[in-house]
Design an enzyme around this catalytic site. Sequence first.
Site, short mmCIF file in Angstrom:
data_model
loop_
_atom_site.label_atom_id
_atom_site.label_comp_id
_atom_site.label_asym_id
_atom_site.label_seq_id
_atom_site.Cartn_x
_atom_site.Cartn_y
_atom_site.Cartn_z
N LYS A 137 -42.30 23.95 27.82
CA LYS A 137 -41.41 23.21 28.73
C LYS A 137 -41.15 24.05 29.98
CE LYS A 137 -38.74 21.04 25.00
NZ LYS A 137 -39.08 19.65 24.76
N GLU A 221 -30.85 24.18 30.59
CA GLU A 221 -30.78 23.13 31.59
C GLU A 221 -29.34 22.69 31.76
OE1 GLU A 221 -33.14 19.81 30.29
OE2 GLU A 221 -35.02 20.80 30.82
N HIS A 256 -30.68 13.99 19.30
CA HIS A 256 -31.78 14.06 20.27
C HIS A 256 -33.08 13.50 19.73
CE1 HIS A 256 -29.05 16.37 22.61
NE2 HIS A 256 -28.99 17.32 21.71
N GLU A 296 -41.61 12.41 30.42
CA GLU A 296 -40.24 12.05 30.04
C GLU A 296 -39.24 12.44 31.12
OE1 GLU A 296 -40.41 12.03 25.25
OE2 GLU A 296 -39.58 13.85 26.13
N GLU A 308 -39.95 16.75 30.35
CA GLU A 308 -41.15 17.34 29.78
C GLU A 308 -42.28 16.31 29.77
OE1 GLU A 308 -41.43 18.21 25.67
OE2 GLU A 308 -40.38 16.42 25.04
N ASN A 310 -45.36 15.09 27.17
CA ASN A 310 -45.99 15.20 25.86
C ASN A 310 -47.46 14.83 25.99
OD1 ASN A 310 -43.68 15.99 24.46
ND2 ASN A 310 -42.98 13.88 24.30
N ARG A 312 -49.90 13.84 24.15
CA ARG A 312 -50.39 13.21 22.92
C ARG A 312 -49.90 11.77 22.89
NH1 ARG A 312 -45.42 12.69 20.57
NH2 ARG A 312 -43.97 14.38 20.96
#
Length: 690
Positions: A137, A221, A256, A296, A308, A310, A312
Site C-alpha cells: 500500500k 492515514e 473493515h 479502491e 489501494e 487490488n 486480482r
Amino acid sequence: MATRTDHSPATDAGQGRAPYRRFNALLIANRGEIACRIMRTARRMGLRTVVVYSEADRDAAHVREADEAVLIGPPPARDSYLAIDRIIEAARASGAQAVHPGYGFLSESAEFATACIKAGLVFVGPTTDMIAAMGSKARAKALMAEAGVPLVPGYHGEAQDEATLSGAAREIGYPVLIKASAGGGGRGMRIVREAAELAAAVTSAKREALSAFGDDHVLIEKYVENPRHIEVQVIGDTHGNLVSLFERECTLQRRHQKVIEEAPSATLDAAQRAAIGAAARRAAGAVGYVGAGTVEFVSDDRDFYFIEMNTRLQVEHPVTEMVTGVDLVEWQLRVAFGEKLPLAQEAIVLNGHAIEARVYAEDPARGFMPSVGRIARWQPPREEAGRVRVDTGFDAGDQVPPYYDAMLAKLIVWGEDRGAALARLQAALAEFEVGGVTTNLSFLAALMGHPAVVANAIDTGLIERELSALTPPQGALTGLEVGAAIAGILRDEARALDSRERQSPWLTGWLVAGARRRAFGLRDPHGHEQTAVLRHGRDGMQLIQGETRTPLAFRDSDGAELDLFLGGHKFRVAVTRDGRRLAVRTRDGHFQVTWLDPFGGEHDSEAGSGQIVAPLPGTVVAILVEVGDRLDKGAPILTLEAMKMEHTLRAPAVGVVRHLTCAVGDFVQEGGELADFEASEGGAEEGGDG
Ligand code: ADP
C-alpha cells in the site's frame, strides 16, 4: 477504448518473453466458492480444470467439481494453499499450463507469480512487477501521488520507529488509521483516536500483519470519519487497452470487511461516475496494468481518495458482471491467452442494479464469532439467470473447517433499479435455509431492511453503530418462534412414526410419558432459556406460555417447510433438526434453537465455572496477563486467532488468573482449556494482600 501509448506488451518480469499465451488446462490455486466459480467459466471455455486441496478439504465442493484435484498438504493454509512449491508441483503433476490464483491466499503474491512463470506456467493475473508495485500500500500510494490520483493524507515512508510513527500521526492529526502495508481483508488495521493509544495499536497491528502477511510494515492515514467505500473494476490487456467497468459501492462493512456490495453506487451522479472511472484508469495506467484489478477509494460524500489497488479478482466481482453482462473470469482468461479485450470502453454499458450479500457462518450477536461444524441443511434460493445467483462452495453435509474464511456463499441479485434489487434480495434471503451452523442470514435481512440502508444514507460505521438494532436480543422467543420449533419437533416425531422407526429415542419422551402435557425447554442462540407447555386435549393441542393459551396445529409438507396454525392464523415456517439443534425460519428471519434435553439431563455447566475455554478452534497468538494478575471484569486475558480474525478473551468477572494452560503458538480445539480464572466474591474485594 482507452489506448495507452506509454505501455508495451507486458513481459515476464524483465525476462523478455510475453508470459501470456493460449492454454487448455487451468489449475486453480484456491478453494471454496471462488474455485467453483472460476471452474464454471473455465469449463464453458473448454478448459480442463485442476484444483489443489488440503487434508481438511478432501470432501469439499471444489474437489468434487474439478476434473482433477491434487492433495497438497495438511489443513493450515501455510502448509497447503500458501505453499508455493507444492502448488507448482501440482501443476506439473496434472499437466496444467496456467494458474488462476482466485482471491486471497497467493493471489497478490509477486513471489508466486514469479514461481509460476519460472515453471513455464501462465499466471492469470498481472505481471510480477505490477503486483509488487501495488501489493505494498505504501509503494502504491507513492506511485499514485505521481500519477495525480487523489490520496488520503498520510505517512507511507520506510522508517518504522516509534518516534517517526508518532510524529507522523501527530502531523496528520487524530483520529488516524494504522494499516499493514502488505495488508488485505482489514487485517492489521487499527483506528487510533488519541496519541496515548498509538504505541499499543502499532504493536498489535504489527503482530497481526507479521502473522498474516510475513511483513510488519505499517502506514498511517488520516481516518476519514464515516466514509463511503467506492471502488472501480478495471481490466487491461497486453495490447495496450485498459477499460473500467463502473463502480461498486462497498460501504456496508464490519471490522473493515465488506458485507454488502452494490453496483452501481447509488450515490454518484453521471459526472462523478465518469470522474471516478477516469481516476481508476489513471491509477491502473500508471503501471500499464494487465489483467483484472480493482482501484479502491474512500469518499467523504464530496471527494474521493485512493486507498489501494487490488491486483486480482475481487470477492464482489459478480455485481459488476450482473450490471454489465461481462463474465470477468472469461475476460481474465482471454487476456491471459494474449487476446484483446472483447469490448471497447464505449461499448460497456450499465444496466440496472445489482447487490451481493455475503453469507457467513458466524454469529453477529456474539461479535461475529465464526461458527464451525457440519452443515446439516443447505437450501439456497433458486437461481434465476441474470436475476438471482448463488456462488458457493458448500452443500448439505459439508464441514465448515476452522482453518479458512467462514464465508459460505455469496447471494447476488439484480433488479431494474435499486428498489427492485433490494426487494429481490429480501425474498432470496428469506428463502435461504442453513442448518447446523449459525449464519448471518437474519442479520443480513435486518441490515437490508434498515431505513438508512433503504435510503442509501450509509457509511462504513453504520453496522457498528446500529449493531444492537440489527441483532435484536432474543430474550424471549416469540410465540411464533416457539410454536414453529415445537411443531418441527412433533413433525419429525410423526415422520419417524410413519416410517415405523419406533426405536427412535425422540419418540419416548412423548409416548412413554403418555403425557397430556408435555414441556419443551428451548434455548435461543444467546443462552436464554424458556419453557413452553403443550397441552393435548380432545379438541387438539394448545400452546401454553405463561398466561396465554393458543391453539396449535400444523400440516406437514415435504422438506423443511410446514404450515403452522396458531389460533386462526396460518404461517409458513421451516424447521430442520440436527440432534438437539433446530434451525427455524419464520417470517421474522432465521434463528437457531437448542431443544434442551427431552430426557431432562440438561445442566448449565458454564455457570460458576472458573475455566476460560476456547470458543472455537484457533491459535493462541498473545497472552496478555501473568499468573496471579488481578483483573477487572472485561480485562483482556489472551488473544486467539481463529478463522483469520483475532478474538480477545476477557475476564468474565473481577478476579485472579490462577493458571495458564496454554502458550503462545498453541493450536487449541473448541472448548479447549486456556486458563483458570478465579472470580473474587462480591467482585470488589481487595483482600488486603501485601
Ligand atoms: P484492506 O486491504 O485490508 O481491505 P483497505 O485499505 O482496502 O484495507 O481498507 C479497507 C476498509 O477500511 C475500507 O473499505 C474503508 O472502509 C476503511 N478505510 C480504509 N482507509 C480508510 C481511511 N483512511 N479512513 C477511513 N476508513 C478507511
